[in-house]
Scaffold this motif. Sequence first.
Motif, PDB file in Angstrom:
ATOM      1  N   ALA A 128       0.841  -1.197   0.000  1.00 39.20           N
ATOM      2  CA  ALA A 128       0.000   0.000   0.000  1.00 39.20           C
ATOM      3  C   ALA A 128       0.873   1.242   0.000  1.00 39.20           C
ATOM      4  CB  ALA A 128      -0.914  -0.006   1.221  1.00 39.20           C
ATOM      5  N   ARG A 129       0.625   2.130  -0.951  1.00 36.92           N
ATOM      6  CA  ARG A 129       1.321   3.416  -0.969  1.00 36.92           C
ATOM      7  C   ARG A 129       0.627   4.364   0.004  1.00 36.92           C
ATOM      8  NH1 ARG A 129       1.101   1.619  -6.217  1.00 36.92           N
ATOM      9  NH2 ARG A 129      -0.895   2.677  -6.523  1.00 36.92           N
ATOM     10  N   VAL A 130       1.410   5.012   0.855  1.00 37.73           N
ATOM     11  CA  VAL A 130       0.832   5.886   1.868  1.00 37.73           C
ATOM     12  C   VAL A 130       1.543   7.233   1.872  1.00 37.73           C
ATOM     13  CG1 VAL A 130       0.174   3.930   3.332  1.00 37.73           C
ATOM     14  CG2 VAL A 130       2.339   5.105   3.756  1.00 37.73           C
ATOM     15  N   ALA A 131       0.789   8.258   2.249  1.00 39.64           N
ATOM     16  CA  ALA A 131       1.352   9.563   2.572  1.00 39.64           C
ATOM     17  C   ALA A 131       0.999   9.861   4.011  1.00 39.64           C
ATOM     18  CB  ALA A 131       0.797  10.650   1.652  1.00 39.64           C
ATOM     19  N   LEU A 132       1.904  10.463   4.729  1.00 43.66           N
ATOM     20  CA  LEU A 132       1.654  10.819   6.122  1.00 43.66           C
ATOM     21  C   LEU A 132       0.982  12.180   6.182  1.00 43.66           C
ATOM     22  CD1 LEU A 132       5.090   9.780   7.681  1.00 43.66           C
ATOM     23  CD2 LEU A 132       2.985   8.412   7.533  1.00 43.66           C
ATOM     24  N   ARG A 133      -0.245  12.200   6.712  1.00 49.79           N
ATOM     25  CA  ARG A 133      -0.905  13.489   6.916  1.00 49.79           C
ATOM     26  C   ARG A 133      -0.371  14.091   8.204  1.00 49.79           C
ATOM     27  NH1 ARG A 133      -7.246  15.440   6.814  1.00 49.79           N
ATOM     28  NH2 ARG A 133      -6.822  17.541   7.579  1.00 49.79           N
ATOM     29  N   ILE A 134       0.401  15.143   8.049  1.00 51.55           N
ATOM     30  CA  ILE A 134       1.076  15.766   9.186  1.00 51.55           C
ATOM     31  C   ILE A 134       0.357  17.046   9.558  1.00 51.55           C
ATOM     32  CG2 ILE A 134       3.253  16.765   9.990  1.00 51.55           C
ATOM     33  CD1 ILE A 134       4.663  14.883   8.007  1.00 51.55           C
ATOM     34  N   ASN A 135       0.141  17.227  10.831  1.00 50.26           N
ATOM     35  CA  ASN A 135      -0.501  18.432  11.346  1.00 50.26           C
ATOM     36  C   ASN A 135       0.550  19.538  11.447  1.00 50.26           C
ATOM     37  OD1 ASN A 135      -1.742  20.399  12.866  1.00 50.26           O
ATOM     38  ND2 ASN A 135      -2.784  18.948  14.204  1.00 50.26           N
ATOM     39  N   PRO A 136       0.479  20.557  10.578  1.00 51.37           N
ATOM     40  CA  PRO A 136       1.519  21.593  10.592  1.00 51.37           C
ATOM     41  C   PRO A 136       1.315  22.665  11.647  1.00 51.37           C
ATOM     42  CG  PRO A 136      -0.033  22.055   8.854  1.00 51.37           C
ATOM     43  CD  PRO A 136      -0.502  20.766   9.504  1.00 51.37           C
ATOM     44  N   ASN A 137       0.169  22.605  12.365  1.00 50.54           N
ATOM     45  CA  ASN A 137      -0.155  23.612  13.377  1.00 50.54           C
ATOM     46  C   ASN A 137      -0.145  25.019  12.793  1.00 50.54           C
ATOM     47  OD1 ASN A 137      -1.037  24.177  15.994  1.00 50.54           O
ATOM     48  ND2 ASN A 137       1.030  24.721  16.676  1.00 50.54           N
ATOM     49  N   VAL A 138      -0.819  25.144  11.648  1.00 51.93           N
ATOM     50  CA  VAL A 138      -0.969  26.443  10.987  1.00 51.93           C
ATOM     51  C   VAL A 138      -2.421  26.889  11.138  1.00 51.93           C
ATOM     52  CG1 VAL A 138      -0.991  27.640   8.759  1.00 51.93           C
ATOM     53  CG2 VAL A 138       0.880  26.068   9.326  1.00 51.93           C
ATOM     54  N   ASN A 139      -2.630  28.115  11.595  1.00 52.16           N
ATOM     55  CA  ASN A 139      -3.968  28.657  11.756  1.00 52.16           C
ATOM     56  C   ASN A 139      -4.478  29.161  10.412  1.00 52.16           C
ATOM     57  OD1 ASN A 139      -6.337  29.941  12.469  1.00 52.16           O
ATOM     58  ND2 ASN A 139      -5.485  30.860  14.322  1.00 52.16           N
TER      59      ASN A 139
END
Length: 384
Positions: free
Chosen positions: A132-143
Motif C-alpha cells: 500500500a502506498r501511503v502519505a503521512l498526513r502531518i498536522n503543521p499547526n498552521v492557523n
Amino acid sequence: MNFTFPIDALQQHQTPFYYYDMELLNATLNSINNEAGNYGFKVHYAVKANANDRILSTIKEAGFGADCVSGNEVKKALETGFDAQGVVFAGVGKADWEINLGLENDIACFNVESIPELEVINELAEKKGKIARVALRINPNVNANTHHYITTGLEENKFGINQWDLENVIKALATLKNVELEGLHFHIGSQITDLLSFKELCLRVNEIQKWFISQQILPKVINVGGGLGIDYEQPDEGSIPDFKSFFKIFDEFLELQPEQEVHFELGRSVVAQCGALLTRVLYVKNGVNTKFAIVDAGMSDLLRPALYQAYHKIENLVSAKETEKYDVVGPICESSDCFGKAIDLPQTGRGDLIAIRSTGAYGEIMANRYNLRELPLAYYSDEV
C-alpha cells in the motif's frame, strides 16, 4: 464569467432544485488547469464538495484526480471513470472494508493520520499480498483563520499526525513491510481567503521536509491539500477564484527537491460558484421587526447556514420592485431553518423565484431527508 439564469426555463421546474451553470464550471476547470499547469502541479478534486454524477464526469474529463474521504467516495470516483492512479484516500477513521476497497483497486495513495491506521493498512495489505502506498498526513499547526468547524491543521484538531510523534512514525514504518511511503500530506482547513495562510503552510512544510531529509527520507509527493475560499458576498464579481495567485504562492515558497511532485486537493473553489439552489416563496408573513419570506427550500436542502451560520447571497429573480428587508426562512420545524436575516430583496410575494447563490459546494451533497422531505433534483445549463 457570470452565472446565468434562463428564468423562463427554470420557472417550469418544481422547486426546490439545484441548478448548475456548466459553462462556468468548465471555465473554472480551464483556469485551474492553465494556472496549475504553469508549474506542473497536479490537482485532485475533493469529492466531498459535490458528488453529483454530471459534475464528477465533467471534472474527470478535465483530467483531474479524485480526493476521497470515504469508501463510497472511492467507489463513486471509480464508477465515474476517474483513473485509480489518480485517486487518493484521506480520512481519520477508515473502516477495514474501505481500506480493502482501496487496496483491491490499487488506488494511488492512502493519506494516513495515525500509527494505528498505518498498522491496520499494513495488516490488510499483507493479507492481500499487496504493498500500500501511503502519505503521512502531518498536522503543521498552521492557523487557517477560518470557521472553527472547518479548520483542520491545528494541534487541537482530530486530524493528522502531530510533529512530536514523527520519530515514532518513522520507527513504525521501518517495521511495516507492506506499506511504502509515497509522500507527505497537509491540509489546514477550508474557505481560506487570506493567502498568507498558505505562505505560512509552505514555510512549515519546508521545515518538516528538512527533518525527513535529515532522516534520509525523501518523499516523492508533497500534497498541500486544498482550502482556497470563494467570494460568497459577490459571486458574480468573483465567479472564478484567483487561482493564479494561489498557485504562485506555492511556486514561490515551497522548497522542492528534484523530481518532487506537488499535489493539491481542491473542492469548494472548483464547484461552489457554478451552483445555485432555486426555491419559491410560499408565504410572506409580517413579523415584529421584519417580514418573513417563507420559501419551499429548507435546511434539509442546504445545511450550511444552519450548521455554520454561513452566508449565501439571496436573489429574487423575478421582482424589480423597491427593496424591503426579509428573513428568508424554510418550512422545517427548527428555528435554525433560516437562510438569511434582514436580507434586502425587491418587494417579494408568493410564487416568486428565489436563488440562493454559491451552493455548488456542500449544498446538494449535504442534503438530507429531515422531516421526510424529498431530496432536491438537479438541472444543468446545457440541458434546460
